[in-house]
Design a protein around this motif. Structure first.
Motif, PDB file in Angstrom:
ATOM      1  N   SER A 698       4.044   1.417   4.071  1.00 55.34           N
ATOM      2  CA  SER A 698       3.904   2.789   4.559  1.00 55.34           C
ATOM      3  C   SER A 698       3.442   3.774   3.496  1.00 55.34           C
ATOM      4  CB  SER A 698       5.230   3.257   5.168  1.00 55.34           C
ATOM      5  OG  SER A 698       6.220   3.223   4.170  1.00 55.34           O
ATOM      6  N   ILE A 699       3.608   3.419   2.229  1.00 56.63           N
ATOM      7  CA  ILE A 699       3.236   4.389   1.190  1.00 56.63           C
ATOM      8  C   ILE A 699       1.750   4.681   1.181  1.00 56.63           C
ATOM      9  CG2 ILE A 699       5.202   3.951  -0.335  1.00 56.63           C
ATOM     10  CD1 ILE A 699       3.401   2.092  -1.962  1.00 56.63           C
ATOM     11  N   PHE A 700       0.945   3.763   1.840  1.00 55.90           N
ATOM     12  CA  PHE A 700      -0.493   4.005   1.858  1.00 55.90           C
ATOM     13  C   PHE A 700      -0.900   4.873   3.047  1.00 55.90           C
ATOM     14  CE2 PHE A 700      -0.063   0.028  -0.539  1.00 55.90           C
ATOM     15  CZ  PHE A 700      -0.707   0.385  -1.727  1.00 55.90           C
ATOM     16  N   PHE A 703       0.719  11.248   4.015  1.00 53.31           N
ATOM     17  CA  PHE A 703       1.949  12.051   4.068  1.00 53.31           C
ATOM     18  C   PHE A 703       3.216  11.210   4.078  1.00 53.31           C
ATOM     19  CE2 PHE A 703      -1.378  14.402   6.395  1.00 53.31           C
ATOM     20  CZ  PHE A 703      -1.603  15.430   5.484  1.00 53.31           C
ATOM     21  N   GLU A 704       3.105   9.933   3.727  1.00 54.33           N
ATOM     22  CA  GLU A 704       4.290   9.067   3.674  1.00 54.33           C
ATOM     23  C   GLU A 704       4.780   9.028   2.249  1.00 54.33           C
ATOM     24  OE1 GLU A 704       5.931   7.108   5.852  1.00 54.33           O
ATOM     25  OE2 GLU A 704       4.687   7.123   7.657  1.00 54.33           O
ATOM     26  N   GLN A 705       6.102   9.195   2.083  1.00 53.12           N
ATOM     27  CA  GLN A 705       6.703   9.072   0.756  1.00 53.12           C
ATOM     28  C   GLN A 705       7.842   8.077   0.835  1.00 53.12           C
ATOM     29  OE1 GLN A 705       7.502  13.277  -0.045  1.00 53.12           O
ATOM     30  NE2 GLN A 705       5.886  13.200  -1.596  1.00 53.12           N
ATOM     31  N   THR A 717       2.708  15.300  -2.131  1.00 55.75           N
ATOM     32  CA  THR A 717       2.393  15.502  -0.711  1.00 55.75           C
ATOM     33  C   THR A 717       2.410  14.223   0.106  1.00 55.75           C
ATOM     34  OG1 THR A 717       0.076  15.180  -1.222  1.00 55.75           O
ATOM     35  CG2 THR A 717       0.907  17.450  -1.190  1.00 55.75           C
ATOM     36  N   GLY A 718       2.402  13.113  -0.588  1.00 54.01           N
ATOM     37  CA  GLY A 718       2.302  11.848   0.152  1.00 54.01           C
ATOM     38  C   GLY A 718       0.861  11.531   0.518  1.00 54.01           C
ATOM     39  N   LEU A 719      -0.097  12.214  -0.083  1.00 49.78           N
ATOM     40  CA  LEU A 719      -1.506  11.965   0.228  1.00 49.78           C
ATOM     41  C   LEU A 719      -2.207  11.093  -0.807  1.00 49.78           C
ATOM     42  CD1 LEU A 719      -2.938  15.325   1.621  1.00 49.78           C
ATOM     43  CD2 LEU A 719      -2.968  13.111   2.731  1.00 49.78           C
ATOM     44  N   GLY A 720      -1.615  11.101  -2.054  1.00 52.23           N
ATOM     45  CA  GLY A 720      -2.292  10.424  -3.176  1.00 52.23           C
ATOM     46  C   GLY A 720      -2.677   8.994  -2.874  1.00 52.23           C
ATOM     47  N   LEU A 721      -1.728   8.185  -2.455  1.00 48.07           N
ATOM     48  CA  LEU A 721      -2.028   6.761  -2.233  1.00 48.07           C
ATOM     49  C   LEU A 721      -2.917   6.556  -1.008  1.00 48.07           C
ATOM     50  CD1 LEU A 721       1.260   4.846  -3.055  1.00 48.07           C
ATOM     51  CD2 LEU A 721      -0.874   4.849  -4.325  1.00 48.07           C
ATOM     52  N   ALA A 722      -2.750   7.479   0.012  1.00 41.57           N
ATOM     53  CA  ALA A 722      -3.609   7.375   1.194  1.00 41.57           C
ATOM     54  C   ALA A 722      -5.065   7.579   0.798  1.00 41.57           C
ATOM     55  CB  ALA A 722      -3.188   8.381   2.247  1.00 41.57           C
ATOM     56  N   GLY A 744      10.365  -1.649 -11.715  1.00 44.40           N
ATOM     57  CA  GLY A 744       9.013  -1.161 -11.904  1.00 44.40           C
ATOM     58  C   GLY A 744       8.071  -1.615 -10.828  1.00 44.40           C
ATOM     59  N   SER A 745       6.803  -1.097 -10.931  1.00 42.15           N
ATOM     60  CA  SER A 745       5.800  -1.415  -9.924  1.00 42.15           C
ATOM     61  C   SER A 745       4.516  -1.815 -10.610  1.00 42.15           C
ATOM     62  CB  SER A 745       5.512  -0.196  -9.040  1.00 42.15           C
ATOM     63  OG  SER A 745       6.718   0.351  -8.591  1.00 42.15           O
ATOM     64  N   CYS A 746       3.693  -2.517  -9.834  1.00 40.61           N
ATOM     65  CA  CYS A 746       2.374  -2.901 -10.333  1.00 40.61           C
ATOM     66  C   CYS A 746       1.395  -2.709  -9.198  1.00 40.61           C
ATOM     67  CB  CYS A 746       2.387  -4.355 -10.801  1.00 40.61           C
ATOM     68  SG  CYS A 746       0.734  -4.973 -11.184  1.00 40.61           S
ATOM     69  N   PHE A 747       0.487  -1.719  -9.350  1.00 39.95           N
ATOM     70  CA  PHE A 747      -0.571  -1.486  -8.355  1.00 39.95           C
ATOM     71  C   PHE A 747      -1.818  -2.166  -8.851  1.00 39.95           C
ATOM     72  CE2 PHE A 747       2.426   1.710  -7.166  1.00 39.95           C
ATOM     73  CZ  PHE A 747       2.242   1.927  -5.808  1.00 39.95           C
ATOM     74  N   GLU A 748      -2.432  -2.961  -7.956  1.00 40.36           N
ATOM     75  CA  GLU A 748      -3.641  -3.689  -8.366  1.00 40.36           C
ATOM     76  C   GLU A 748      -4.798  -3.271  -7.476  1.00 40.36           C
ATOM     77  OE1 GLU A 748      -3.804  -8.123  -9.408  1.00 40.36           O
ATOM     78  OE2 GLU A 748      -4.909  -8.009  -7.515  1.00 40.36           O
TER      79      GLU A 748
HETATM   80  P1  ADP Z   1       3.159  11.693  -3.712  1.00 38.36           P
HETATM   81  O1  ADP Z   1       2.231  12.823  -3.757  1.00 38.36           O
HETATM   82  O2  ADP Z   1       4.437  11.897  -3.057  1.00 38.36           O
HETATM   83  O3  ADP Z   1       3.207  11.038  -5.031  1.00 38.36           O
HETATM   84  P2  ADP Z   1       1.691   9.301  -3.004  1.00 38.36           P
HETATM   85  O4  ADP Z   1       0.858   8.944  -1.845  1.00 38.36           O
HETATM   86  O5  ADP Z   1       1.009   9.306  -4.328  1.00 38.36           O
HETATM   87  O6  ADP Z   1       2.355  10.690  -2.746  1.00 38.36           O
HETATM   88  O7  ADP Z   1       2.894   8.338  -3.086  1.00 38.36           O
HETATM   89  C1  ADP Z   1       3.625   8.085  -1.949  1.00 38.36           C
HETATM   90  C2  ADP Z   1       5.007   7.551  -2.320  1.00 38.36           C
HETATM   91  O8  ADP Z   1       4.871   6.244  -2.942  1.00 38.36           O
HETATM   92  C3  ADP Z   1       5.714   8.355  -3.309  1.00 38.36           C
HETATM   93  O9  ADP Z   1       6.429   9.437  -2.701  1.00 38.36           O
HETATM   94  C4  ADP Z   1       6.660   7.344  -3.950  1.00 38.36           C
HETATM   95  O10 ADP Z   1       7.866   7.275  -3.179  1.00 38.36           O
HETATM   96  C5  ADP Z   1       5.910   6.077  -3.899  1.00 38.36           C
HETATM   97  N1  ADP Z   1       5.259   5.711  -5.166  1.00 38.36           N
HETATM   98  C6  ADP Z   1       3.964   5.776  -5.444  1.00 38.36           C
HETATM   99  N2  ADP Z   1       3.710   5.307  -6.695  1.00 38.36           N
HETATM  100  C7  ADP Z   1       4.892   4.893  -7.193  1.00 38.36           C
HETATM  101  C8  ADP Z   1       5.321   4.329  -8.422  1.00 38.36           C
HETATM  102  N3  ADP Z   1       4.436   4.053  -9.454  1.00 38.36           N
HETATM  103  N4  ADP Z   1       6.646   4.056  -8.610  1.00 38.36           N
HETATM  104  C9  ADP Z   1       7.518   4.271  -7.599  1.00 38.36           C
HETATM  105  N5  ADP Z   1       7.214   4.842  -6.414  1.00 38.36           N
HETATM  106  C10 ADP Z   1       5.906   5.142  -6.204  1.00 38.36           C
END
Ligand code: ADP
Length: 780
Positions: A698-700, A703-705, A717-722, A744-748
C-alpha cells in the motif's frame, strides 16, 4: 507312446482288455486243440497198440500151434508097442531131432502113469520122474485132451516152465502116455520176441495168463512169473482179465498212468498186452503245447504292441483334444473349436462337443451381456436423463438394444417397451420436429458425426416436452449404424432460454441507454480531469509564484537579521514551512500531471556518476543533522553513461533517500548502484524503522502512509512513493521493497539500460535547472 501304462487311460484299458481276450482265445484254442490232439492221439496210439498186440498174439498163437503140432505128430508116432520099450521110445524121440528152439527145455514122454520113460535132452535126467502130481498131467491122462497149462515154477529145477501136454492115444482111444514139450521161460524161447522188444521207450509187452493173473512173459524181465494187480486195483486190467479185447487208460499199480491194449491168444487163452506210460505217449503233444505256449506268448506280445500302437493312433485325436482343452482352460490359448480329424466316433464326439461349446459360449456371452446390462441399467438409473443404444439397420428398421430407466421419467414408458418397439418413441414426437429429427439422424449415420438434435414430444396427457438427443455413431457391419447416447429433458432450459432472450432484449435496450449515459459521463469526467489538471497547474503556478516571492523575501530577511534575533528565527520558520509547502505543491503538480498523462520522460545522455553523487550531496545536510553517515557504493561494471531522464532519475533517488533518512534515527543510509542483466539497479538501504509486511504494497499508493502516526511523527503527504513508482513505471522499470520492521528497509529500482551512441559528445545530468532547484529545496 510306450510310456508306463496309466490304468485310468482308455488306451491302456482297451489294450489290456484286448490282450485278455486274445490271451483267452489263444489259451482256449490251445487247450481245445491239445485236448482234441490228445483224444486223436490216444485213439491213434490205442489202435496202433491194439493192432501191435493183435499181431504179436497171432504170432505167439502160431508158434504155439506149430509146437503143438510137432508134439502131436510125435505123439502119433508113439504107439503102445513103442511105449512098451522105453529105450525104443528114447531112440525114437532122439531120432526125431526136434530143434531146441521148439522146446528149449526138451521133450518128455511118459507112460500112462505119468512117469517119464524117455526124455531129451538126456542130460536133464528126467526119466523115471513121475509128473502126475501136476494137475494138468493128471487131467491129460484122465481126459486124453491136450493141455496147455499156465507156466509154473518147476519144483525140481526151480525154473519157470511152460509145458504142452499132448496125450498118446492108442487105437482103443485110451490114453497110454503123454508127450510133454517143455519150454524153459528163463531161457531163450519163442516168447523172447516179447522179451526183447520194448514198447516205445518206456512201454512194455506182457503176456498174461488170466486165470492166475500171472505174467507169463514180459519185456520187463522183473515181471515174469509175477502176479498182476489184484482185482479192484486197476479197472482196465480187470476188464482185460474178464475177456475184454481193446485199449484203455488207467493208473497202474505202480502209480503210473498208462495206455494199454489187450488181445487174447486163442490157443492158450493168454492175454497179449502192451502198456505205454501216457507221459511218453503224449510227449509230442506236450512238446507241441510248449511250442504253442512260446508262440502264443510271442504272438501276444506282438499283438499287445501292435494294438497299443494302433490304439494310440486311433485315440490320438482324443488326447490332442484334451491337451487343447486344458490349454484353453488355463488360458494359454483362446477358446476355440476342437479340430475334427476323422469322421469317426471321436470326430462325431468332437463335433458334438464343439456344438455344445459354441452354445455355452453363446449362452455365457448372453448371460454376461445380461449381467452387464443389469449392472449398467442400475448404474445409469442414477444418471439424469435417458441413456440408450440405438441401431439403424440397412433396411431402415431401427431398434433400441438398450434403454435406461430414465425413459420412464421422460417418455413415461418402461425400458422393455422401448426395447421391444422402437417406433413408440417416434410416435410421441411433435409433428413439426419429426422431419428435422430424422434428417439429423440420417445425416449422422451418413457422416458418422455426432447426432445432436433438440425436439419436442407430446405425451398422452397432452403435455409437451423439449428433449435433446446427443449420440455418437459407429458403423457396425454393412450399412448398420449404432449410436450410444443419451436424451435429456431440456424443457426447463428452453423455458429459461426463452425468458433469458426476453431479458436480453430488454437488457440491450437498457445497456444502450446506460452506455450513452456513461459516454456522456466519461466525456464529462475527462473534461473535468482536464479542467482539474489545468486548474492544478494554474493553481500551483499561481501559488508557487507568490510562494517563491515569499521565500525570496524571507531568505533576504533571514540573511539581513542577526542569527540570535527573533526576526531571524521567524524568517527561518517561514523558509522552512514555505519549502515544505513548495514540496507538497510540486508533488501534487507532478502527480496531477501524471494522472492527466502530461508528464513526459526525456531520453538524453546522462552522466550516471554525477547524478548519483549529486543526489547524495543533496541529502548530506539532512543526514548530517541526524548524524547519519551517507554512503555511495557503485559497482565497477556500472556504465558511466546511459540514455535516460536525469531529472526523473534524480527525483526517484532523492525520494527514496529522503524517506530513508527520514525514517532512520541511527545507523546508516547507503545508495548502491550496479549493472545486472542489461538493467541499472539502484538500491537505497537504511537501518530505520522498517515497514511491516502488510503495508509493503500500500505504500506505493497515493496518499498512503505506514500508519496514521507516521504523519504525526514524520510528516509527509504519502505521495512520494506513489510518484516514484509511476516514474519508474514510465521509465520502463520496476520498483520493489524488502524490509524488516525495526531493522531497516531496502528499496530496489531496476531501470532498462540504454547505451549512449558514440556520436553524442556532450552529457547532460540535468535538463531543468528549475526542477533541480525545486527538488533540492524540497528535501532540505
Ligand atoms: P511520505 O511523504 O509520508 O514520506 P511516501 O509515499 O514517501 O510518503 O511514503 C509512504 C510511507 O511509506 C511513509 O509514510 C512511511 O510509512 C513508509 N516509508 C517509506 N520509506 C520508508 C523507509 N525508508 N523506512 C520506513 N518507512 C518508509
Amino acid at each position: 507312446m510306450f510310456g508306463l501304462p496309466n490304468w485310468r487311460s482308455l488306451q491302456t484299458r482297451i489294450a489290456a482288455g484286448m490282450l485278455v481276450v486274445v490271451l483267452g482265445i489263444l489259451w482256449v484254442a490251445e487247450y481245445s486243440l491239445s485236448q482234441s490232439l490228445r483224444r486223436d492221439m490216444e485213439a491213434a496210439i490205442s489202435a496202433q497198440q491194439y493192432s501191435t498186440v493183435s499181431l504179436i498174439a497171432k504170432e505167439i498163437d502160431r508158434s504155439i500151434v506149430e509146437r503143438l503140432s510137432i508134439a502131436e505128430s510125435l505123439a502119433e508116432s508113439l504107439t503102445s508097442g513103442v511105449l512098451a520099450f522105453p529105450a525104443a521110445t528114447q531112440r525114437l524121440i532122439e531120432e526125431r531131432k526136434i530143434p531146441g528152439r521148439i522146446f528149449n527145455w526138451g521133450i518128455i514122454v511118459t507112460d500112462s502113469t505119468g512117469t517119464a520113460i524117455a526124455s531129451v535132452p538126456t542130460d536133464l535126467h528126467r526119466t523115471g520122474t513121475n509128473y502126475k502130481e501136476y494137475d494138468f498131467i493128471a487131467k491129460a491122462l484122465s481126459t486124453g485132451d491136450v493141455q496147455l497149462p499156465d507156466p509154473v515154477i518147476s519144483p525140481n529145477s526151480g525154473l519157470p516152465v511152460f509145458t504142452m501136454v499132448v496125450p498118446i492115444i492108442d487105437d482103443n482111444q485110451h490114453t497110454i502116455g503123454l508127450v510133454i514139450g517143455v519150454t524153459n521161460l528163463a531161457q531163450s524161447n519163442f516168447l523172447d520176441e516179447i522179451g526183447l522188444a520194448k514198447y516205445g521207450n518206456t512201454g512194455d509187452f506182457l503176456v498174461t495168463a488170466p486165470v492166475g493173473r500171472l505174467y507169463v512173459a514180459s519185456s520187463d524181465k522183473r515181471r515174469v512169473m509175477k502176479s498182476g494187480p489184484a482185482r479192484g486195483v486197476n479197472p482196465v486190467y480187470d476188464r482185460y482179465i474178464d475177456g475184454y479185447e481193446g485199449s484203455g487208460i488207467a493208473k497202474s499199480s505202480r502209480g503210473v498212468v498208462e495206455m494199454s491194449s489187450s488181445r487174447r491168444i486163442p490157443t492158450t487163452g493168454w492175454l497179449m498186452q502192451s502198456v505205454l506210460p501216457v507221459d511218453e505217449a503224449f510227449a509230442p503233444i506236450e512238446a507241441m503245447e510248449r511250442h504253442l505256449i512260446v508262440v502264443s506268448l510271442v504272438l501276444t506280445l506282438v499283438a499287445t504292441l501292435i494294438s497299443w500302437w494302433w490304439l494310440h493312433l486311433q485315440l490320438r485325436p482324443l488326447s490332442e483334444a484334451s491337451t487343447l482343452l486344458r490349454n484353453m482352460r488355463e488360458g494359454v490359448i483362446p477358446r476355440q473349436a476342437l479340430p475334427v480329424v476323422r469322421p469317426d466316433e471321436i470326430g462325431l464326439l468332437t463335433e458334438a462337443f464343439n456344438g455344445l461349446q459354441a452354445t455355452i459360449i453363446d449362452e455365457e456371452s448372453r448371460a454376461a451381456e445380461h449381467t452387464a446390462n443389469r449392472r449398467l441399467r442400475h448404474i445409469v438409473s442414477f444418471v439424469p436423463g435417458m441413456l440408450f443404444q440405438y441401431r439403424l439397420h440397412a433396411d431402415g428398421r431401427s431398434d433400441f438394444p438398450f434403454v435406461s430407466e430414465g425413459i420412464r421419467e421422460i417418455y413415461g414408458i418402461a425400458p422393455e417397451e422401448a426395447e421391444g418397439n422402437a417406433s413408440l418413441l417416434l410416435d410421441t414426437m411433435h409433428a413439426d420436429d419429426r422431419e428435422a429429427f430424422l434428417a439429423s439422424r440420417n445425416e449422422s449415420a451418413r457422416t458418422l458425426e455426432p447426432w445432436n438434435a433438440d425436439y419436442r414430444i407430446v405425451l398422452p396427457d397432452g403435455q409437451s416436452r423439449w428433449l435433446m438427443i446427443t449420440a455418437q455413431p459407429e458403423r457396425v457391419g454393412a450399412g448398420e449404424t449404432f449410436w450410444h447416447g443419451f436424451i435429456t429433458d431440456i424443457s426447463e432450459r428452453k423455458a429459461m432460454a426463452a425468458e433469458l432472450e426476453q431479458y436480453r432484449d430488454h437488457l440491450e435496450h437498457l445497456v444502450e441507454i446506460r452506455t450513452a449515459d456513461l459516454e456522456a459521463a466519461r466525456a464529462e469526467a475527462e473534461r473535468l480531469a482536464g479542467v482539474k489538471s489545468e486548474f492544478l497547474a494554474n493553481m500551483s503556478h499561481e501559488i508557487r509564484t507568490p510562494l517563491h516571492g515569499m521565500l525570496g523575501l524571507a531568505h533576504i530577511g533571514k540573511r539581513n537579521t542577526d542569527d540570535d534575533s527573533k526576526a531571524h528565527r521567524t524568517f527561518d520558520k517561514i523558509l522552512h514551512s514555505g519549502n515544505l509547502l513548495l514540496g507538497i505543491i510540486n508533488d501534487i503538480l507532478d502527480f496531477s500531471k501524471m494522472e492527466a498523462g502530461m508528464l513526459k520522460i526525456e531520453s538524453a545522455p546522462v552522466d550516471l556518476a554525477a547524478v548519483l553523487s549529486e543526489s547524495l550531496e543533496l541529502m548530506q545536510e539532512r543526514a548530517d543533522a541526524k548524524k547519519l553517515p551517507l554512503a555511495l557504493i557503485t559497482a565497477d561494471d556500472l556504465p558511466p553513461t546511459c540514455r535516460s531522464d536525469a531529472l526523473r532519475l534524480r527525483q526517484i533517488l532523492l525520494n527514496l533517500l529522503s524517506n530513508a533518512v527520514k525514517f532512520t534515527e541511527q545507523g546508516s543510509v547507503s545508495l548502491e548502484a550496479k549493472f545486472a542483466g542489461q538493467q541499472l539497479v539502484f538500491r537505497v538501504i537504511d537501518t530505520g524503522i522498517g515497514i511491516p509486511a502488510e503495508q509493503r504494497d500500500s505504500i506505493f499508493h497515493p496518499f498512503e502512509q505506514g500508519d496514521s502516526s507516521t504523519t504525526r511523527r514524520f510528516g509527509g503527504t504519502g505521495l512520494g512513493l506513489a510518484i516514484t513508482a509511476r516514474l519508474v513505471e514510465l521509465m520502463g522499470g520496476s520498483i520493489s521493497v524488502d524490509s524488516t520492521p525495526g531493522q531497516g528497509s531496502c528499496f530496489e529500482v531496476r531501470l532498462p539500460y540504454v547505451a549512449v551512441s558514440p556520436s553524442v559528445a556532450t552529457l547532460s545530468h540535468d535538463d531543468s535547472g528549475q526542477q533541480h532547484q525545486t527538488l533540492t529545496e524540497i528535501h532540505q
